[in-house]
Design an enzyme around this catalytic site. Sequence first.
Site, PDB file in Angstrom:
ATOM      1  N   THR A   1      25.849  -7.251 -70.384  1.00  0.00           N
ATOM      2  CA  THR A   1      26.924  -8.094 -70.267  1.00  0.00           C
ATOM      3  C   THR A   1      28.328  -7.502 -69.505  1.00  0.00           C
ATOM      4  O   THR A   1      29.024  -8.242 -68.640  1.00  0.00           O
ATOM      5  CB  THR A   1      27.663  -8.559 -71.566  1.00  0.00           C
ATOM      6  OG1 THR A   1      28.038  -7.508 -72.261  1.00  0.00           O
ATOM      7  CG2 THR A   1      26.521  -9.260 -72.340  1.00  0.00           C
TER       8      THR A   1
ATOM      9  N   VAL B   1      21.611  -5.098 -74.341  1.00  0.00           N
ATOM     10  CA  VAL B   1      22.100  -6.333 -74.276  1.00  0.00           C
ATOM     11  C   VAL B   1      23.711  -6.233 -73.940  1.00  0.00           C
ATOM     12  O   VAL B   1      24.219  -7.031 -73.146  1.00  0.00           O
ATOM     13  CB  VAL B   1      22.170  -7.205 -75.579  1.00  0.00           C
ATOM     14  CG1 VAL B   1      22.731  -8.465 -75.667  1.00  0.00           C
ATOM     15  CG2 VAL B   1      20.452  -7.389 -76.109  1.00  0.00           C
ATOM     16  N   TYR B   2      24.444  -5.397 -74.640  1.00  0.00           N
ATOM     17  CA  TYR B   2      25.663  -5.175 -74.495  1.00  0.00           C
ATOM     18  C   TYR B   2      26.100  -4.655 -73.143  1.00  0.00           C
ATOM     19  O   TYR B   2      27.124  -5.283 -72.452  1.00  0.00           O
ATOM     20  CB  TYR B   2      26.304  -3.987 -75.394  1.00  0.00           C
ATOM     21  CG  TYR B   2      27.875  -3.751 -75.210  1.00  0.00           C
ATOM     22  CD1 TYR B   2      29.039  -4.695 -75.466  1.00  0.00           C
ATOM     23  CD2 TYR B   2      27.899  -2.482 -74.631  1.00  0.00           C
ATOM     24  CE1 TYR B   2      30.241  -4.033 -75.032  1.00  0.00           C
ATOM     25  CE2 TYR B   2      29.340  -1.959 -74.252  1.00  0.00           C
ATOM     26  CZ  TYR B   2      30.362  -2.752 -74.450  1.00  0.00           C
ATOM     27  OH  TYR B   2      31.577  -2.272 -74.195  1.00  0.00           O
ATOM     28  N   SER B   3      25.322  -3.606 -72.482  1.00  0.00           N
ATOM     29  CA  SER B   3      25.342  -3.237 -71.058  1.00  0.00           C
ATOM     30  C   SER B   3      25.235  -4.322 -70.220  1.00  0.00           C
ATOM     31  O   SER B   3      26.062  -4.293 -69.220  1.00  0.00           O
ATOM     32  CB  SER B   3      24.475  -2.061 -71.053  1.00  0.00           C
ATOM     33  OG  SER B   3      24.757  -0.800 -71.732  1.00  0.00           O
TER      34      SER B   3
END
Length: 267
Positions: A157, A153-155
């Site tokens: 974004t 998820v972080y990646s």
Amino acid sequence: MQTAVITGSTKGIGHAMAREFKRHDVNVVICGRSDDAVSQAIASLGGCPGSGKLLGRATDVTDPAQLQALWDFAVSEFGRVDIWINNAGVAHTTTPIVDTPVEDVTTMVTTNMYGTIFGSQVAARGFAAQRSGRLFNVLGGGSDGRIRPNMGVYSATKRGLDLFTKALVKETAQSGVLVGQIRPGVLISDGWLREATRAPEQVTTQRKMLNIISDHVDDVAPYLVEQMLSTQKTGAEISWLTTGRLMKRFMTPGYAAKNDVMARYGM
């Protein structure tokens, strides 16, 4: 004297960059989520060398109106803004995509993407009116398209913000605005330490590798600030952990033991 505005600058790499800008005699406006966080950050930076002044304002970067108020505050205090850095971000990196809690997904998407997009809109409009200014978006793990465990998820974004920043470079090419991106590498910061407490076994098993690929924010900030101040071309990509720097570390005997980054935090 130039003025820099840095979102997410009450701690971590944003806080370290604020100190370095001050050292270069640049006025700095920091922001964080609360008045207390801003006040504490300003107090901790007050004794740093340099003639630049330090001011701050509590700002929710997911709210365009508050970001515009941050810009207006900086202009009212210093006359103009010369550098705007969208640094505010949240990383939850210890769970697979399907197990990431809804609140963590929401926080990462809104802070990382909304904060950078809205911040870019405010800064780009302001700089276009001035006919000059430098806007930098801080990216992170996954912005290069590589898949990393538990960072889906972080990646996503950060990968999206890579495309967003490149599109913004083209759209502002004739406006007098310089747009760039910053890839600071793997940093041991407050956010990283928070994640480490969630998965201590990963730190134990990967400690040697982490000491090769990771850096302390205080070691990276001087380079990033110097590059931002000297960059003259829009579309600049300022990267700390380049392939050459990484290969040199792997080829240096005992580098991991000498560069025990986590030991500096008592880990």
